[in-house]
Design a protein around this motif. Sequence first.
Motif, PDB file in Angstrom:
ATOM      1  N   GLU A 194       1.656 -79.248  32.808  1.00  0.00           N
ATOM      2  CA  GLU A 194       0.893 -79.948  32.294  1.00  0.00           C
ATOM      3  C   GLU A 194      -0.133 -81.117  33.060  1.00  0.00           C
ATOM      4  OE1 GLU A 194       2.436 -81.163  28.156  1.00  0.00           O
ATOM      5  OE2 GLU A 194       1.676 -82.759  29.031  1.00  0.00           O
ATOM      6  N   SER A 247     -14.767 -73.488  24.543  1.00  0.00           N
ATOM      7  CA  SER A 247     -15.460 -72.605  25.836  1.00  0.00           C
ATOM      8  C   SER A 247     -16.067 -72.049  25.408  1.00  0.00           C
ATOM      9  CB  SER A 247     -13.932 -71.470  26.771  1.00  0.00           C
ATOM     10  OG  SER A 247     -12.937 -72.459  27.055  1.00  0.00           O
ATOM     11  N   GLN A 262      -5.839 -70.303  23.133  1.00  0.00           N
ATOM     12  CA  GLN A 262      -5.247 -69.867  24.720  1.00  0.00           C
ATOM     13  C   GLN A 262      -6.040 -68.537  24.847  1.00  0.00           C
ATOM     14  OE1 GLN A 262      -1.629 -66.486  23.908  1.00  0.00           O
ATOM     15  NE2 GLN A 262      -1.217 -68.895  24.290  1.00  0.00           N
ATOM     16  N   ILE A 312      -4.091 -79.102  28.404  1.00  0.00           N
ATOM     17  CA  ILE A 312      -4.188 -77.712  29.046  1.00  0.00           C
ATOM     18  C   ILE A 312      -2.925 -77.389  29.935  1.00  0.00           C
ATOM     19  CG2 ILE A 312      -5.276 -76.463  31.086  1.00  0.00           C
ATOM     20  CD1 ILE A 312      -7.000 -79.575  30.399  1.00  0.00           C
ATOM     21  N   LYS A 313      -2.157 -76.355  29.295  1.00  0.00           N
ATOM     22  CA  LYS A 313      -1.118 -76.329  29.569  1.00  0.00           C
ATOM     23  C   LYS A 313      -1.178 -74.187  30.744  1.00  0.00           C
ATOM     24  CE  LYS A 313       2.514 -78.883  27.161  1.00  0.00           C
ATOM     25  NZ  LYS A 313       2.960 -78.545  25.929  1.00  0.00           N
ATOM     26  N   CYS A 335     -11.206 -68.912  21.346  1.00  0.00           N
ATOM     27  CA  CYS A 335     -11.489 -70.361  22.552  1.00  0.00           C
ATOM     28  C   CYS A 335     -13.047 -70.742  22.443  1.00  0.00           C
ATOM     29  CB  CYS A 335     -11.219 -68.762  23.567  1.00  0.00           C
ATOM     30  SG  CYS A 335     -10.144 -68.173  24.926  1.00  0.00           S
ATOM     31  N   ILE A 395      -4.523 -74.393  25.810  1.00  0.00           N
ATOM     32  CA  ILE A 395      -5.242 -75.439  25.503  1.00  0.00           C
ATOM     33  C   ILE A 395      -5.097 -76.489  23.790  1.00  0.00           C
ATOM     34  CG2 ILE A 395      -7.323 -76.690  25.799  1.00  0.00           C
ATOM     35  CD1 ILE A 395      -7.820 -73.427  26.572  1.00  0.00           C
ATOM     36  N   TYR A 446     -13.765 -78.506  28.732  1.00  0.00           N
ATOM     37  CA  TYR A 446     -13.307 -79.868  28.312  1.00  0.00           C
ATOM     38  C   TYR A 446     -12.823 -81.313  28.723  1.00  0.00           C
ATOM     39  CZ  TYR A 446     -11.147 -75.622  27.736  1.00  0.00           C
ATOM     40  OH  TYR A 446     -10.933 -74.581  26.565  1.00  0.00           O
ATOM     41  N   PHE A 450     -11.725 -75.224  33.833  1.00  0.00           N
ATOM     42  CA  PHE A 450     -11.619 -76.827  33.629  1.00  0.00           C
ATOM     43  C   PHE A 450     -13.379 -77.158  32.830  1.00  0.00           C
ATOM     44  CE2 PHE A 450      -7.947 -76.182  36.135  1.00  0.00           C
ATOM     45  CZ  PHE A 450      -6.808 -77.176  35.073  1.00  0.00           C
ATOM     46  N   VAL A 477      -2.771 -69.561  29.566  1.00  0.00           N
ATOM     47  CA  VAL A 477      -3.528 -70.683  29.255  1.00  0.00           C
ATOM     48  C   VAL A 477      -3.283 -71.263  28.030  1.00  0.00           C
ATOM     49  CG1 VAL A 477      -5.106 -72.664  30.644  1.00  0.00           C
ATOM     50  CG2 VAL A 477      -5.310 -70.693  31.459  1.00  0.00           C
ATOM     51  N   TRP A 505      -7.317 -83.582  25.944  1.00  0.00           N
ATOM     52  CA  TRP A 505      -7.429 -82.713  26.246  1.00  0.00           C
ATOM     53  C   TRP A 505      -5.998 -82.231  26.678  1.00  0.00           C
ATOM     54  CZ3 TRP A 505      -9.426 -79.028  23.329  1.00  0.00           C
ATOM     55  CH2 TRP A 505     -10.596 -79.111  22.697  1.00  0.00           C
TER      56      TRP A 505
END
Length: 250
Positions: free
Chosen positions: A194, A31, A90, A203-204, A28, A238, A109, A106, A236, A201
């Motif tokens: 989504e 992040s 992920q 994000i799902k 990640c 991304i 992002y 979040f 999650v 970005w």
Amino acid sequence: MTQNHVSGIETSAISVLKRAVEMDQSGCFESSLVYYQEGIQLLLDVLKAAVKDESKRGHYRDKIKSYMERAEQIKAHVKQMKEEGKYHEQIRIAEDATGYSYEVLFKPYISNLLTEVWVEDPYIRHIHQLYNFLRFCEMLVKASCKVKTIHLLTTREETDSGQQSSALSELKESLSVQGLTLDLQYSSTIHDREIRFNNGWIIKIGRGLDYFKKPTGRFSIGYCDYDLRQCHETTVDIFHTKHTKTLGDS
């Protein structure tokens, strides 16, 4: 600055950098970069404020240098992946995990380039789901970005559409006072969830915004602070793209 204050900053730095390494090792990278930057700044604050022992200062300088080098490597890697359109990370949220408020999830992002957000989620219908969306909007209002428009595509609540309509109308009015526009659309066919930012970005979240568990009581820890609220297990994903689609695009 008192010794206790310095010790507190030092403890915070260790905790933040530990999180950075964990996110780094799990892939990640965006992040982890946020946590590295925060941790490095905390170590610099400690170094400037109160560390008198030269050997300890040398230790901190070496640590800071090491973390800065890793952060630069990550930054270059992320930049390359974005340019190639291959960026994907992920995050797996475990059952009963805590520490995944919208602010935490979040934050990596959100940037100054972010001005428009698209939320596609068929389940912004029941009262707790409406509150989740409200909290998401509050997060954007408080963030350092300058979001001007939030688009929501969801389904209509068939059994009590009045509650959904009233809540979203009230939220739209409240956001307008803050200088934000809520663009609301309904669809009877959407299924996927989504969130897209116009800074690239995507994000799902497997469960959409509805990944928090119901608190055990109104006066239980986690009722108000979502960093302390337990979560349902979810994933999650991304992605980053140079071209952000708008709602309804195929």
